[in-house]
Design a protein around this motif. Structure first.
Motif, PDB file in Angstrom:
ATOM      1  N   ASN A 186       0.814  -1.222   0.000  1.00 26.45           N
ATOM      2  CA  ASN A 186       0.000   0.000   0.000  1.00 26.45           C
ATOM      3  C   ASN A 186       0.841   1.263   0.000  1.00 26.45           C
ATOM      4  OD1 ASN A 186      -2.384  -1.449   0.050  1.00 26.45           O
ATOM      5  ND2 ASN A 186      -2.380  -1.588   2.278  1.00 26.45           N
ATOM      6  N   THR A 187       2.063   1.171   0.525  1.00 28.70           N
ATOM      7  CA  THR A 187       2.910   2.356   0.632  1.00 28.70           C
ATOM      8  C   THR A 187       4.330   2.038   0.185  1.00 28.70           C
ATOM      9  OG1 THR A 187       3.514   1.846   2.911  1.00 28.70           O
ATOM     10  CG2 THR A 187       1.610   3.286   2.590  1.00 28.70           C
ATOM     11  N   PHE A 188       5.054   3.086  -0.196  1.00 28.85           N
ATOM     12  CA  PHE A 188       6.463   2.972  -0.538  1.00 28.85           C
ATOM     13  C   PHE A 188       7.255   2.781   0.745  1.00 28.85           C
ATOM     14  CE2 PHE A 188      10.541   5.211  -0.693  1.00 28.85           C
ATOM     15  CZ  PHE A 188      11.158   4.557  -1.740  1.00 28.85           C
ATOM     16  N   SER A 189       8.211   1.857   0.723  1.00 27.90           N
ATOM     17  CA  SER A 189       9.098   1.697   1.871  1.00 27.90           C
ATOM     18  C   SER A 189      10.398   1.036   1.418  1.00 27.90           C
ATOM     19  CB  SER A 189       8.440   0.867   2.982  1.00 27.90           C
ATOM     20  OG  SER A 189       8.242  -0.456   2.556  1.00 27.90           O
ATOM     21  N   VAL A 190      11.427   1.262   2.215  1.00 30.02           N
ATOM     22  CA  VAL A 190      12.731   0.647   1.989  1.00 30.02           C
ATOM     23  C   VAL A 190      13.140  -0.030   3.280  1.00 30.02           C
ATOM     24  CG1 VAL A 190      15.151   1.056   1.419  1.00 30.02           C
ATOM     25  CG2 VAL A 190      13.374   2.365   0.263  1.00 30.02           C
ATOM     26  N   SER A 191      13.528  -1.315   3.199  1.00 26.82           N
ATOM     27  CA  SER A 191      13.942  -2.074   4.385  1.00 26.82           C
ATOM     28  C   SER A 191      15.371  -2.554   4.182  1.00 26.82           C
ATOM     29  CB  SER A 191      13.042  -3.290   4.590  1.00 26.82           C
ATOM     30  OG  SER A 191      11.707  -2.905   4.734  1.00 26.82           O
ATOM     31  N   GLY A 192      16.077  -2.617   5.264  1.00 26.54           N
ATOM     32  CA  GLY A 192      17.450  -3.099   5.162  1.00 26.54           C
ATOM     33  C   GLY A 192      18.400  -1.947   5.324  1.00 26.54           C
ATOM     34  N   ASN A 208      29.796  -7.836   4.500  1.00 25.28           N
ATOM     35  CA  ASN A 208      31.051  -8.153   3.825  1.00 25.28           C
ATOM     36  C   ASN A 208      30.827  -9.336   2.893  1.00 25.28           C
ATOM     37  OD1 ASN A 208      33.691  -8.473   2.980  1.00 25.28           O
ATOM     38  ND2 ASN A 208      34.300  -9.572   4.825  1.00 25.28           N
ATOM     39  N   PRO A 209      30.875  -9.231   1.618  1.00 30.28           N
ATOM     40  CA  PRO A 209      30.910  -8.002   0.830  1.00 30.28           C
ATOM     41  C   PRO A 209      29.540  -7.626   0.270  1.00 30.28           C
ATOM     42  CG  PRO A 209      31.530  -9.785  -0.613  1.00 30.28           C
ATOM     43  CD  PRO A 209      31.223 -10.381   0.759  1.00 30.28           C
ATOM     44  N   THR A 210      28.473  -8.424   0.559  1.00 36.03           N
ATOM     45  CA  THR A 210      27.165  -8.104  -0.026  1.00 36.03           C
ATOM     46  C   THR A 210      26.121  -7.851   1.054  1.00 36.03           C
ATOM     47  OG1 THR A 210      26.492 -10.417  -0.184  1.00 36.03           O
ATOM     48  CG2 THR A 210      27.604  -9.486  -2.105  1.00 36.03           C
ATOM     49  N   THR A 211      25.126  -7.042   0.693  1.00 36.74           N
ATOM     50  CA  THR A 211      23.987  -6.770   1.558  1.00 36.74           C
ATOM     51  C   THR A 211      22.749  -6.632   0.679  1.00 36.74           C
ATOM     52  OG1 THR A 211      23.178  -5.405   3.391  1.00 36.74           O
ATOM     53  CG2 THR A 211      24.273  -4.249   1.574  1.00 36.74           C
ATOM     54  N   THR A 212      21.581  -6.848   1.246  1.00 41.37           N
ATOM     55  CA  THR A 212      20.334  -6.806   0.490  1.00 41.37           C
ATOM     56  C   THR A 212      19.431  -5.706   1.028  1.00 41.37           C
ATOM     57  OG1 THR A 212      20.475  -9.168   0.041  1.00 41.37           O
ATOM     58  CG2 THR A 212      18.317  -8.146  -0.228  1.00 41.37           C
ATOM     59  N   ILE A 213      18.876  -4.934   0.095  1.00 41.01           N
ATOM     60  CA  ILE A 213      17.931  -3.871   0.429  1.00 41.01           C
ATOM     61  C   ILE A 213      16.614  -4.192  -0.254  1.00 41.01           C
ATOM     62  CG2 ILE A 213      17.447  -1.402   0.182  1.00 41.01           C
ATOM     63  CD1 ILE A 213      20.524  -1.005   0.267  1.00 41.01           C
ATOM     64  N   GLN A 245      13.943  -7.014  -4.194  1.00 46.12           N
ATOM     65  CA  GLN A 245      15.148  -7.129  -3.382  1.00 46.12           C
ATOM     66  C   GLN A 245      16.357  -6.851  -4.258  1.00 46.12           C
ATOM     67  OE1 GLN A 245      15.031 -10.958  -1.503  1.00 46.12           O
ATOM     68  NE2 GLN A 245      13.631 -10.238   0.069  1.00 46.12           N
ATOM     69  N   VAL A 246      17.193  -5.945  -3.800  1.00 47.91           N
ATOM     70  CA  VAL A 246      18.387  -5.549  -4.533  1.00 47.91           C
ATOM     71  C   VAL A 246      19.602  -5.934  -3.701  1.00 47.91           C
ATOM     72  CG1 VAL A 246      19.652  -3.615  -5.521  1.00 47.91           C
ATOM     73  CG2 VAL A 246      17.147  -3.616  -5.562  1.00 47.91           C
ATOM     74  N   THR A 247      20.543  -6.648  -4.321  1.00 46.49           N
ATOM     75  CA  THR A 247      21.771  -7.028  -3.642  1.00 46.49           C
ATOM     76  C   THR A 247      22.892  -6.095  -4.082  1.00 46.49           C
ATOM     77  OG1 THR A 247      21.087  -9.331  -3.524  1.00 46.49           O
ATOM     78  CG2 THR A 247      23.433  -8.887  -3.259  1.00 46.49           C
ATOM     79  N   PHE A 248      23.528  -5.461  -3.102  1.00 45.43           N
ATOM     80  CA  PHE A 248      24.656  -4.576  -3.374  1.00 45.43           C
ATOM     81  C   PHE A 248      25.943  -5.310  -3.037  1.00 45.43           C
ATOM     82  CE2 PHE A 248      27.742  -1.448  -1.710  1.00 45.43           C
ATOM     83  CZ  PHE A 248      28.052  -0.847  -2.922  1.00 45.43           C
TER      84      PHE A 248
END
Length: 133
Positions: free
Chosen positions: A47-53, A60-65, A101-104
């Protein structure tokens, strides 16, 4: 009643047509995934825009947002070092409504504090993440 056009170079969705005729009045083109980006669209539209993570953080070395989009939007996600210099553009393209889900991958960066900025339509979110090697 008109056949859908399919191409290996892009995906698109016909949103409306003029009086049921062959002229497409509005269409939405989705950008292709960037290296490291994982598309995981939820069957339920948020229902709404949100960013988690990010998770994990520190990483080290990856994270997910995780990005929740209530409607299809042009989405950009950039990562900046503590001095405000852009070190990566992780996402830049249209995405459908849903949860993505985006992995950096920070393997090319030095240990330190990094800031991320996510923009989707008129929404914007920023956050901090720590890379520990």
């Amino acid at each position: 009643t008109y056949p859908a056009v399919d191409s290996s170079s892009f995906n698109w969705q016909k949103l409306t047509v003029a009086d049921g005729g062959p002229d497409v009045q509005e269409a939405l083109c989705y950008g292709e995934l960037f290296p490291g980006e994982v598309l995981n669209v939820s069957a339920i539209t948020p229902n709404t825009f949100s960013v988690s993570g990010p998770y994990p953080n520190p990483f080290n070395p990856t994270t997910t947002i995780s990005i929740a989009l209530p409607q299809a939007s042009l989405v950009t996600m950039s990562v900046y070092d503590i001095n405000g210099r852009q070190v990566a553009q992780v996402v830049n393209g249209f995405r459908p409504a849903g949860i993505h889900q985006v992995t950096f991958d920070g393997s090319h960066l030095a240990s330190g504090i990094y800031l991320y900025s996510v923009t989707a339509g008129s929404y914007r979110a920023t956050g901090k993440m720590v890379l520990l090697k």
